[in-house]
Design a protein around this motif. Sequence first.
Motif, PDB file in Angstrom:
ATOM      1  N   GLY A   1       0.816  -1.214   0.000  1.00  8.55           N
ATOM      2  CA  GLY A   1       0.000   0.000   0.000  1.00  8.55           C
ATOM      3  C   GLY A   1       0.845   1.257   0.000  1.00  8.55           C
ATOM      4  N   ALA A   2       1.850   1.291   0.854  1.00  9.71           N
ATOM      5  CA  ALA A   2       2.717   2.467   0.944  1.00  9.71           C
ATOM      6  C   ALA A   2       3.523   2.639  -0.340  1.00  9.71           C
ATOM      7  CB  ALA A   2       3.643   2.343   2.147  1.00  9.71           C
ATOM      8  N   TYR A   3       4.003   1.524  -0.901  1.00  7.66           N
ATOM      9  CA  TYR A   3       4.769   1.606  -2.149  1.00  7.66           C
ATOM     10  C   TYR A   3       3.894   2.139  -3.283  1.00  7.66           C
ATOM     11  CZ  TYR A   3       7.120   0.173  -6.419  1.00  7.66           C
ATOM     12  OH  TYR A   3       7.693   0.168  -7.673  1.00  7.66           O
ATOM     13  N   THR A   4       2.670   1.655  -3.375  1.00 13.94           N
ATOM     14  CA  THR A   4       1.745   2.097  -4.418  1.00 13.94           C
ATOM     15  C   THR A   4       1.488   3.595  -4.314  1.00 13.94           C
ATOM     16  OG1 THR A   4       0.685  -0.080  -4.529  1.00 13.94           O
ATOM     17  CG2 THR A   4      -0.576   1.802  -5.356  1.00 13.94           C
ATOM     18  N   ARG A   5       1.308   4.091  -3.089  1.00 10.82           N
ATOM     19  CA  ARG A   5       1.088   5.527  -2.889  1.00 10.82           C
ATOM     20  C   ARG A   5       2.330   6.327  -3.256  1.00 10.82           C
ATOM     21  NH1 ARG A   5      -1.636   3.299   1.559  1.00 10.82           N
ATOM     22  NH2 ARG A   5       0.139   3.637   2.953  1.00 10.82           N
ATOM     23  N   PHE A   6       3.506   5.771  -2.979  1.00 11.19           N
ATOM     24  CA  PHE A   6       4.767   6.432  -3.338  1.00 11.19           C
ATOM     25  C   PHE A   6       4.879   6.593  -4.853  1.00 11.19           C
ATOM     26  CE2 PHE A   6       9.194   5.572  -4.760  1.00 11.19           C
ATOM     27  CZ  PHE A   6       9.780   6.756  -4.340  1.00 11.19           C
ATOM     28  N   VAL A   7       4.578   5.537  -5.584  1.00  9.12           N
ATOM     29  CA  VAL A   7       4.657   5.596  -7.047  1.00  9.12           C
ATOM     30  C   VAL A   7       3.675   6.628  -7.586  1.00  9.12           C
ATOM     31  CG1 VAL A   7       4.290   4.320  -9.192  1.00  9.12           C
ATOM     32  CG2 VAL A   7       5.499   3.234  -7.289  1.00  9.12           C
ATOM     33  N   ARG A   8       2.469   6.639  -7.052  1.00  8.04           N
ATOM     34  CA  ARG A   8       1.482   7.618  -7.493  1.00  8.04           C
ATOM     35  C   ARG A   8       1.983   9.042  -7.225  1.00  8.04           C
ATOM     36  NH1 ARG A   8      -3.827   8.051  -8.714  1.00  8.04           N
ATOM     37  NH2 ARG A   8      -4.149   5.805  -8.418  1.00  8.04           N
ATOM     38  N   ALA A   9       2.571   9.242  -6.050  1.00  2.75           N
ATOM     39  CA  ALA A   9       3.074  10.574  -5.710  1.00  2.75           C
ATOM     40  C   ALA A   9       4.160  11.014  -6.685  1.00  2.75           C
ATOM     41  CB  ALA A   9       3.599  10.577  -4.275  1.00  2.75           C
ATOM     42  N   VAL A  10       5.039  10.095  -7.057  1.00  3.43           N
ATOM     43  CA  VAL A  10       6.117  10.433  -7.985  1.00  3.43           C
ATOM     44  C   VAL A  10       5.560  10.751  -9.377  1.00  3.43           C
ATOM     45  CG1 VAL A  10       8.174   9.555  -9.160  1.00  3.43           C
ATOM     46  CG2 VAL A  10       7.851   9.121  -6.707  1.00  3.43           C
ATOM     47  N   PHE A  11       4.619   9.938  -9.845  1.00  2.00           N
ATOM     48  CA  PHE A  11       4.062  10.155 -11.178  1.00  2.00           C
ATOM     49  C   PHE A  11       3.277  11.455 -11.268  1.00  2.00           C
ATOM     50  CE2 PHE A  11       5.089   5.960 -12.819  1.00  2.00           C
ATOM     51  CZ  PHE A  11       5.099   6.158 -14.198  1.00  2.00           C
ATOM     52  N   THR A  12       2.705  11.905 -10.168  1.00  2.39           N
ATOM     53  CA  THR A  12       1.837  13.082 -10.217  1.00  2.39           C
ATOM     54  C   THR A  12       2.501  14.341  -9.663  1.00  2.39           C
ATOM     55  OG1 THR A  12       0.864  12.457  -8.069  1.00  2.39           O
ATOM     56  CG2 THR A  12      -0.253  11.674 -10.060  1.00  2.39           C
ATOM     57  N   ALA A  13       3.740  14.239  -9.176  1.00  2.00           N
ATOM     58  CA  ALA A  13       4.421  15.401  -8.598  1.00  2.00           C
ATOM     59  C   ALA A  13       4.888  16.354  -9.693  1.00  2.00           C
ATOM     60  CB  ALA A  13       5.609  14.958  -7.752  1.00  2.00           C
TER      61      ALA A  13
ATOM     62  N   GLU B   1      13.823  16.957  -9.106  1.00  2.00           N
ATOM     63  CA  GLU B   1      12.761  17.861  -8.687  1.00  2.00           C
ATOM     64  C   GLU B   1      11.494  17.081  -8.333  1.00  2.00           C
ATOM     65  OE1 GLU B   1      11.834  21.012 -11.356  1.00  2.00           O
ATOM     66  OE2 GLU B   1      13.916  21.655 -11.607  1.00  2.00           O
ATOM     67  N   VAL B   2      11.176  16.091  -9.157  1.00  2.00           N
ATOM     68  CA  VAL B   2       9.981  15.280  -8.918  1.00  2.00           C
ATOM     69  C   VAL B   2      10.101  14.539  -7.585  1.00  2.00           C
ATOM     70  CG1 VAL B   2       8.693  13.264  -9.727  1.00  2.00           C
ATOM     71  CG2 VAL B   2       9.380  15.039 -11.353  1.00  2.00           C
ATOM     72  N   ILE B   3      11.239  13.902  -7.356  1.00  2.00           N
ATOM     73  CA  ILE B   3      11.436  13.155  -6.104  1.00  2.00           C
ATOM     74  C   ILE B   3      11.404  14.102  -4.911  1.00  2.00           C
ATOM     75  CG2 ILE B   3      13.048  11.722  -4.804  1.00  2.00           C
ATOM     76  CD1 ILE B   3      11.704  10.271  -7.122  1.00  2.00           C
ATOM     77  N   HIS B   4      11.993  15.274  -5.068  1.00  2.00           N
ATOM     78  CA  HIS B   4      11.988  16.281  -4.003  1.00  2.00           C
ATOM     79  C   HIS B   4      10.557  16.623  -3.590  1.00  2.00           C
ATOM     80  CE1 HIS B   4      12.425  20.103  -1.931  1.00  2.00           C
ATOM     81  NE2 HIS B   4      11.812  20.733  -2.926  1.00  2.00           N
ATOM     82  N   HIS B   5       9.694  16.858  -4.550  1.00  2.00           N
ATOM     83  CA  HIS B   5       8.314  17.228  -4.238  1.00  2.00           C
ATOM     84  C   HIS B   5       7.488  16.023  -3.802  1.00  2.00           C
ATOM     85  CE1 HIS B   5       8.655  21.388  -5.434  1.00  2.00           C
ATOM     86  NE2 HIS B   5       9.183  21.039  -6.608  1.00  2.00           N
ATOM     87  N   ALA B   6       7.690  14.899  -4.451  1.00  2.00           N
ATOM     88  CA  ALA B   6       6.869  13.719  -4.141  1.00  2.00           C
ATOM     89  C   ALA B   6       7.198  13.145  -2.768  1.00  2.00           C
ATOM     90  CB  ALA B   6       7.080  12.643  -5.209  1.00  2.00           C
ATOM     91  N   GLY B   7       8.482  13.117  -2.447  1.00  2.00           N
ATOM     92  CA  GLY B   7       8.885  12.496  -1.184  1.00  2.00           C
ATOM     93  C   GLY B   7       9.006  13.452  -0.023  1.00  2.00           C
ATOM     94  N   GLY B   8       8.880  14.748  -0.298  1.00  2.00           N
ATOM     95  CA  GLY B   8       9.036  15.721   0.772  1.00  2.00           C
ATOM     96  C   GLY B   8      10.431  15.679   1.373  1.00  2.00           C
ATOM     97  N   VAL B   9      11.429  15.460   0.512  1.00  2.00           N
ATOM     98  CA  VAL B   9      12.821  15.368   0.968  1.00  2.00           C
ATOM     99  C   VAL B   9      13.626  16.507   0.348  1.00  2.00           C
ATOM    100  CG1 VAL B   9      12.685  12.862   1.236  1.00  2.00           C
ATOM    101  CG2 VAL B   9      13.445  13.818  -0.944  1.00  2.00           C
ATOM    102  N   SER B  10      14.810  16.708   0.886  1.00  2.00           N
ATOM    103  CA  SER B  10      15.668  17.756   0.351  1.00  2.00           C
ATOM    104  C   SER B  10      16.151  17.379  -1.049  1.00  2.00           C
ATOM    105  CB  SER B  10      16.885  17.951   1.258  1.00  2.00           C
ATOM    106  OG  SER B  10      17.716  16.806   1.223  1.00  2.00           O
ATOM    107  N   ASN B  11      16.614  18.384  -1.793  1.00  2.00           N
ATOM    108  CA  ASN B  11      17.154  18.115  -3.126  1.00  2.00           C
ATOM    109  C   ASN B  11      18.357  17.186  -3.042  1.00  2.00           C
ATOM    110  OD1 ASN B  11      15.361  19.727  -4.707  1.00  2.00           O
ATOM    111  ND2 ASN B  11      16.402  21.569  -3.980  1.00  2.00           N
TER     112      ASN B  11
END
Length: 252
Positions: A189-201, A208-218
Amino acid sequence: MHRSQHGGRHELGQNFLTHKPAINKIISLVSQTDGPILEIGAGGGALTRPLARLGRQVTALELDEHRAKKLRRSLPQVVVEQGDALWYPLTAPVIVGNVPFNLTTPILRRLLDEGAWEHAIVLTQWEVARKRAGVGGGTMMTAQAAPWFTFELCQRVPSWGFSPQPSVDAGILAIHRRETSLVPDAEQGAYTRFVRAVFTARGRSLPEVIHHAGGVSNRRARQAIQHAGVRGQRLPRDLSPAQWVGLWEYLR
């Protein structure tokens, strides 16, 4: 034949397969598997008949009650069920089907979300088959399912190989359940949500996409990409299953 209570062939999204090379290819792929077979969308029996000759238990599912009745009469060795592929239990080890084009996405989603099947050999629109197999770029659905399934594009089927002829070609897609998943089932479930976040960020580059999707630093986003073995300019659609898993392992 009388009109089905579910509508005519167009309402049912039916394009009956007549292309013999495609039929032979599907039967060849199924013959490499073991166990009982469930055919969804049996139609007039173009696949049901050669499947029955494999000498295995075959259940044919058909929504049109008149076609189901006709199949029962002509193929007494096959269990013919009149029902909807969106609801019928997907419990057979092997799933086969010429998927109605208007139901491709919901049926594929159900296949990937439910049941304990091991192999699925399905006929879909060509572009759908290409995208699910990651040819020319993957899709969110495929990336979400890749830790648990493999996807293989096996053959293109021309539109004239169907009756009535659809407006697009089709493709044979083989989906196999991995013996060992790349991500623990408990994390699905968590992995599926992660993929969705990356695809839609938002973002014009993968960092940049990973930064926004994961809420992590650049910096951490770049480290995750390096850990996953991603090289060059890539976007989410370009990532392999192993690279998705690498990102997840680093960022989860």
